[in-house]
Design a protein around this motif. Structure first.
Motif, PDB file in Angstrom:
ATOM      1  N   THR A   1     -33.716  29.595   6.622  1.00 29.60           N
ATOM      2  CA  THR A   1     -32.736  29.733   5.519  1.00 29.60           C
ATOM      3  C   THR A   1     -31.749  28.454   6.431  1.00 29.60           C
ATOM      4  O   THR A   1     -29.860  28.525   6.138  1.00 29.60           O
ATOM      5  N   SER A   2     -32.428  27.540   7.469  1.00 31.12           N
ATOM      6  CA  SER A   2     -31.233  26.674   8.154  1.00 31.12           C
ATOM      7  C   SER A   2     -31.701  25.749   8.001  1.00 31.12           C
ATOM      8  O   SER A   2     -33.176  25.835   8.227  1.00 31.12           O
ATOM      9  N   SER A   3     -30.907  25.060   8.705  1.00 32.68           N
ATOM     10  CA  SER A   3     -31.146  23.330   8.767  1.00 32.68           C
ATOM     11  C   SER A   3     -32.096  22.929  10.323  1.00 32.68           C
ATOM     12  O   SER A   3     -32.480  22.105  10.134  1.00 32.68           O
ATOM     13  N   HIS A   4     -31.643  24.535  10.947  1.00 32.78           N
ATOM     14  CA  HIS A   4     -32.380  23.417  12.156  1.00 32.78           C
ATOM     15  C   HIS A   4     -33.789  24.903  12.163  1.00 32.78           C
ATOM     16  O   HIS A   4     -34.117  24.383  13.039  1.00 32.78           O
ATOM     17  N   THR A   5     -34.352  24.777  11.074  1.00 31.24           N
ATOM     18  CA  THR A   5     -35.431  25.024  11.426  1.00 31.24           C
ATOM     19  C   THR A   5     -36.572  24.708  10.690  1.00 31.24           C
ATOM     20  O   THR A   5     -36.646  23.699  10.450  1.00 31.24           O
ATOM     21  N   ARG A   6     -37.491  24.837  11.543  1.00 30.17           N
ATOM     22  CA  ARG A   6     -39.107  24.247  11.810  1.00 30.17           C
ATOM     23  C   ARG A   6     -40.254  24.584  10.915  1.00 30.17           C
ATOM     24  O   ARG A   6     -40.343  25.470  11.442  1.00 30.17           O
ATOM     25  N   VAL A   7     -41.039  23.124  10.453  1.00 31.46           N
ATOM     26  CA  VAL A   7     -42.210  24.564   9.709  1.00 31.46           C
ATOM     27  C   VAL A   7     -43.277  23.083  10.105  1.00 31.46           C
ATOM     28  O   VAL A   7     -42.881  21.945   9.841  1.00 31.46           O
ATOM     29  N   GLY A   8     -44.262  23.800  10.660  1.00 36.94           N
ATOM     30  CA  GLY A   8     -45.423  23.287  11.056  1.00 36.94           C
ATOM     31  C   GLY A   8     -46.872  23.408  10.620  1.00 36.94           C
ATOM     32  O   GLY A   8     -46.784  25.175  10.054  1.00 36.94           O
ATOM     33  N   ILE A   9     -47.547  23.570  10.009  1.00 36.54           N
ATOM     34  CA  ILE A   9     -48.384  23.928  10.242  1.00 36.54           C
ATOM     35  C   ILE A   9     -50.389  22.799  10.323  1.00 36.54           C
ATOM     36  O   ILE A   9     -50.376  22.327  11.564  1.00 36.54           O
ATOM     37  N   LEU A  10     -51.273  24.232  11.192  1.00 41.19           N
ATOM     38  CA  LEU A  10     -51.874  24.244  11.535  1.00 41.19           C
ATOM     39  C   LEU A  10     -53.541  24.505  10.442  1.00 41.19           C
ATOM     40  O   LEU A  10     -53.076  25.548  10.298  1.00 41.19           O
ATOM     41  N   ASN A  11     -54.072  23.145  10.510  1.00 38.27           N
ATOM     42  CA  ASN A  11     -55.267  24.194   9.985  1.00 38.27           C
ATOM     43  C   ASN A  11     -56.408  24.530  10.915  1.00 38.27           C
ATOM     44  O   ASN A  11     -56.998  23.935  11.828  1.00 38.27           O
ATOM     45  N   ASN A  12     -56.855  25.545  10.545  1.00 38.61           N
ATOM     46  CA  ASN A  12     -58.153  26.575  10.932  1.00 38.61           C
ATOM     47  C   ASN A  12     -59.143  26.926   9.860  1.00 38.61           C
ATOM     48  O   ASN A  12     -59.408  27.773   9.185  1.00 38.61           O
ATOM     49  N   PRO A  13     -59.817  25.862   9.092  1.00 42.15           N
ATOM     50  CA  PRO A  13     -61.048  26.057   8.121  1.00 42.15           C
ATOM     51  C   PRO A  13     -62.206  27.016   8.038  1.00 42.15           C
ATOM     52  O   PRO A  13     -62.381  27.161   9.325  1.00 42.15           O
ATOM     53  N   SER A  14     -62.785  27.781   7.749  1.00 46.81           N
ATOM     54  CA  SER A  14     -63.546  28.436   8.119  1.00 46.81           C
ATOM     55  C   SER A  14     -65.391  27.673   7.299  1.00 46.81           C
ATOM     56  O   SER A  14     -66.271  28.166   7.859  1.00 46.81           O
ATOM     57  N   SER A  15     -64.892  26.322   6.791  1.00 48.63           N
ATOM     58  CA  SER A  15     -66.078  25.894   6.421  1.00 48.63           C
ATOM     59  C   SER A  15     -66.214  24.216   6.642  1.00 48.63           C
ATOM     60  O   SER A  15     -65.271  23.899   7.811  1.00 48.63           O
ATOM     61  N   ASN A  36     -39.703  13.131   3.272  1.00 50.46           N
ATOM     62  CA  ASN A  36     -38.055  13.921   3.537  1.00 50.46           C
ATOM     63  C   ASN A  36     -38.245  15.373   3.138  1.00 50.46           C
ATOM     64  O   ASN A  36     -38.537  15.623   2.587  1.00 50.46           O
ATOM     65  N   ASN A  37     -37.416  15.641   4.149  1.00 49.43           N
ATOM     66  CA  ASN A  37     -37.685  17.506   3.347  1.00 49.43           C
ATOM     67  C   ASN A  37     -37.422  18.094   2.446  1.00 49.43           C
ATOM     68  O   ASN A  37     -38.338  18.753   1.718  1.00 49.43           O
ATOM     69  N   SER A  38     -36.319  17.596   1.282  1.00 48.01           N
ATOM     70  CA  SER A  38     -36.934  18.178   0.113  1.00 48.01           C
ATOM     71  C   SER A  38     -37.353  17.304  -0.728  1.00 48.01           C
ATOM     72  O   SER A  38     -38.307  18.365  -1.190  1.00 48.01           O
ATOM     73  N   PRO A 102     -62.744  31.590  12.680  1.00 43.12           N
ATOM     74  CA  PRO A 102     -62.153  30.405  11.441  1.00 43.12           C
ATOM     75  C   PRO A 102     -62.447  30.825  10.482  1.00 43.12           C
ATOM     76  O   PRO A 102     -62.582  31.726  10.014  1.00 43.12           O
ATOM     77  N   GLY A 103     -61.700  30.326  10.362  1.00 43.51           N
ATOM     78  CA  GLY A 103     -60.203  30.658   8.395  1.00 43.51           C
ATOM     79  C   GLY A 103     -59.120  31.784   9.055  1.00 43.51           C
ATOM     80  O   GLY A 103     -58.428  32.319   8.206  1.00 43.51           O
ATOM     81  N   GLN A 104     -59.467  32.161   9.989  1.00 45.90           N
ATOM     82  CA  GLN A 104     -58.785  33.268  10.541  1.00 45.90           C
ATOM     83  C   GLN A 104     -56.336  32.556  10.477  1.00 45.90           C
ATOM     84  O   GLN A 104     -57.183  31.716  10.511  1.00 45.90           O
ATOM     85  N   MET A 105     -56.266  33.498  10.089  1.00 45.67           N
ATOM     86  CA  MET A 105     -54.468  32.768   9.442  1.00 45.67           C
ATOM     87  C   MET A 105     -53.612  33.434  10.722  1.00 45.67           C
ATOM     88  O   MET A 105     -53.735  34.325  11.497  1.00 45.67           O
ATOM     89  N   ALA A 106     -52.588  32.990  11.048  1.00 42.58           N
ATOM     90  CA  ALA A 106     -51.735  33.399  11.717  1.00 42.58           C
ATOM     91  C   ALA A 106     -50.331  32.693  11.684  1.00 42.58           C
ATOM     92  O   ALA A 106     -50.511  31.918  11.491  1.00 42.58           O
ATOM     93  N   VAL A 107     -49.298  33.668  12.563  1.00 43.24           N
ATOM     94  CA  VAL A 107     -47.771  32.963  12.248  1.00 43.24           C
ATOM     95  C   VAL A 107     -47.811  32.503  13.916  1.00 43.24           C
ATOM     96  O   VAL A 107     -47.812  33.463  14.842  1.00 43.24           O
ATOM     97  N   MET A 108     -47.061  31.309  14.635  1.00 47.05           N
ATOM     98  CA  MET A 108     -46.515  30.854  15.678  1.00 47.05           C
ATOM     99  C   MET A 108     -44.868  30.867  15.368  1.00 47.05           C
ATOM    100  O   MET A 108     -44.485  30.388  14.704  1.00 47.05           O
ATOM    101  N   SER A 109     -44.585  30.924  16.664  1.00 44.56           N
ATOM    102  CA  SER A 109     -43.112  31.375  16.754  1.00 44.56           C
ATOM    103  C   SER A 109     -42.518  30.508  17.908  1.00 44.56           C
ATOM    104  O   SER A 109     -43.371  31.161  18.954  1.00 44.56           O
ATOM    105  N   ASN A 110     -41.908  30.118  17.866  1.00 48.41           N
ATOM    106  CA  ASN A 110     -41.528  29.087  19.043  1.00 48.41           C
ATOM    107  C   ASN A 110     -39.918  29.209  19.233  1.00 48.41           C
ATOM    108  O   ASN A 110     -39.475  27.968  18.538  1.00 48.41           O
TER     109      ASN A 110
END
Length: 112
Positions: A1-15, A36-38, A102-110
């Motif tokens: 909801t904010s222009s100051h929020t950042r999102v990243g992705i880490l892949n943790n495949p199970s196969s 770009n973001n949009s 392997p394959g387990q998901m998580a949310v990280m916040s900093n």
């Protein structure tokens, strides 16, 4: 909801990591690197649909799913040269540093 929020992705495949089972992961990483973001948000919404995953698994090229206004040439060039090593590095970080299975998901916040 904010222009100051950042999102990243880490892949943790199970196969085992191969070209044919990483199309979505490589597409997401490529979009983060080239768009770009949009355009990124719209493309990710399209790419993460179940019918898109089925289509890619059946052999459809990812270029079919690019959206109008994306920098197609830059995306395709980066997608075609993005190796599997980055996904293997993500996997190693998730399992060795974050202690995920392997394959387990998580949310990280900093945050501040």
């Amino acid at each position: 909801t904010s222009s100051h929020t950042r999102v990243g992705i880490l892949n943790n495949p199970s196969s085992k990591i191969k070209e044919d089972n990483t199309a979505i992961a490589r597409g997401i990483l490529t979009a983060f690197l080239t768009q770009n973001n949009s355009k990124l948000k719209s493309f990710l919404s399209k790419l993460t649909k179940e019918e898109t995953a089925k289509s890619l698994a059946a052999g459809t090229k990812i270029a079919k799913f690019l959206i109008p206004g994306m920098d197609d040439d830059t995306f395709e060039k980066k997608y075609n040269t993005l190796g599997l090593d980055i996904i293997k590095t993500h996997q190693m970080f998730c399992q060795e540093v974050l202690k995920l299975l392997p394959g387990q998901m998580a949310v990280m916040s900093n945050g501040r």
